[in-house]
Design a protein around this motif. Structure first.
Motif, PDB file in Angstrom:
ATOM      1  N   THR A   4      26.528  19.207 -39.004  1.00 34.86           N
ATOM      2  CA  THR A   4      25.548  18.365 -38.316  1.00 34.86           C
ATOM      3  C   THR A   4      25.503  18.747 -36.848  1.00 34.86           C
ATOM      4  O   THR A   4      26.540  18.861 -36.197  1.00 34.86           O
ATOM      5  N   ILE A   5      24.280  18.937 -36.356  1.00 35.05           N
ATOM      6  CA  ILE A   5      24.042  19.165 -34.934  1.00 35.05           C
ATOM      7  C   ILE A   5      23.239  17.970 -34.455  1.00 35.05           C
ATOM      8  O   ILE A   5      22.230  17.621 -35.066  1.00 35.05           O
ATOM      9  N   SER A   6      23.686  17.326 -33.360  1.00 40.59           N
ATOM     10  CA  SER A   6      22.941  16.164 -32.889  1.00 40.59           C
ATOM     11  C   SER A   6      22.803  16.200 -31.378  1.00 40.59           C
ATOM     12  O   SER A   6      23.611  16.800 -30.675  1.00 40.59           O
ATOM     13  N   GLY A   7      21.748  15.566 -30.927  1.00 45.35           N
ATOM     14  CA  GLY A   7      21.478  15.448 -29.501  1.00 45.35           C
ATOM     15  C   GLY A   7      20.502  14.311 -29.287  1.00 45.35           C
ATOM     16  O   GLY A   7      19.695  14.024 -30.166  1.00 45.35           O
ATOM     17  N   ALA A  11      18.186  18.429 -30.072  1.00 45.56           N
ATOM     18  CA  ALA A  11      19.456  18.822 -30.679  1.00 45.56           C
ATOM     19  C   ALA A  11      19.617  20.334 -30.581  1.00 45.56           C
ATOM     20  O   ALA A  11      20.723  20.833 -30.404  1.00 45.56           O
ATOM     21  N   VAL A  29      20.186  18.351 -38.773  1.00 46.24           N
ATOM     22  CA  VAL A  29      19.891  18.356 -37.340  1.00 46.24           C
ATOM     23  C   VAL A  29      19.403  16.952 -37.016  1.00 46.24           C
ATOM     24  O   VAL A  29      18.345  16.530 -37.477  1.00 46.24           O
ATOM     25  N   ASP A  30      20.215  16.216 -36.249  1.00 49.72           N
ATOM     26  CA  ASP A  30      19.875  14.849 -35.867  1.00 49.72           C
ATOM     27  C   ASP A  30      19.249  14.905 -34.483  1.00 49.72           C
ATOM     28  O   ASP A  30      19.925  14.815 -33.469  1.00 49.72           O
ATOM     29  N   GLY A  31      17.947  15.110 -34.443  1.00 51.15           N
ATOM     30  CA  GLY A  31      17.196  15.290 -33.208  1.00 51.15           C
ATOM     31  C   GLY A  31      16.131  16.343 -33.412  1.00 51.15           C
ATOM     32  O   GLY A  31      15.861  16.765 -34.540  1.00 51.15           O
TER      33      GLY A  31
END
Length: 169
Positions: A4-7, A11, A29-31
């Motif tokens: 998971t990549i988040s921003g 992101a 991808v959370d964003g």
């Protein structure tokens, strides 16, 4: 990406040229994804999740949707600024958000579903013989559809609207 990549906003972002990003099966991808002016490529494997918009930026960008034989995946955010979106392999993808500044969609195999308000999608769609497109009429591009496979309209009677469908046999 296998995890998971988040921003909070972007992101994934790139000001560099020719970015390459693959979201593997189960990756998230959370964003949003916002790429720069290079010729960028995004590949989404079955089971990919992206919660924000996907912006290819400038350049000649590609988005490839891969799917397994029984996969059924959905992208809901705005997708913008891609020269080409390609649907490969059996299985299905649903694009439920708006498509903006997309030049062409090529459906090589499997099923692609379009249900977003795509008034700003002025490109074209090509459906190959082993492929299918299921779409609401307002989700189709003004540039036209070349159907060598299966095209199914999914409008409900209450959707209303007007337009013209032409076929050359």
């Amino acid at each position: 990406n296998y995890g998971t990549i988040s921003g909070p906003n972007n992101a994934i972002g790139s000001a560099a040229n020719n970015a390459r990003f693959t979201n593997r099966t189960g990756g998230a991808v959370d964003g949003s994804i916002n790429l720069g002016d290079g010729d960028d490529a995004i590949i989404l494997e079955p089971g990919s999740v992206i919660t924000g918009g996907i912006n290819g930026g400038g350049g000649s960008n590609t988005l490839t949707l891969q799917s397994g034989s029984s996969s059924d995946d959905t992208l809901s955010p705005l997708i913008s600024n891609f020269r080409a979106i390609t649907k490969d392999e059996p299985g299905q993808w649903a694009l439920t958000g708006a498509l903006t500044n997309i030049q062409t969609i090529l459906i090589n195999s499997g099923i692609l579903k379009l249900s977003g308000d795509n008034r700003n999608f002025i490109g074209t769609v090509t459906i190959l013989p082993s492929a299918a497109l299921e779409a609401k009429s307002y989700s189709l591009p003004s540039g036209g559809v070349t159907n060598n496979g299966t095209l199914t309209f999914t409008d409900a009677a209450s959707d209303g609207g007007s337009g013209e469908v032409s076929a050359y046999i």
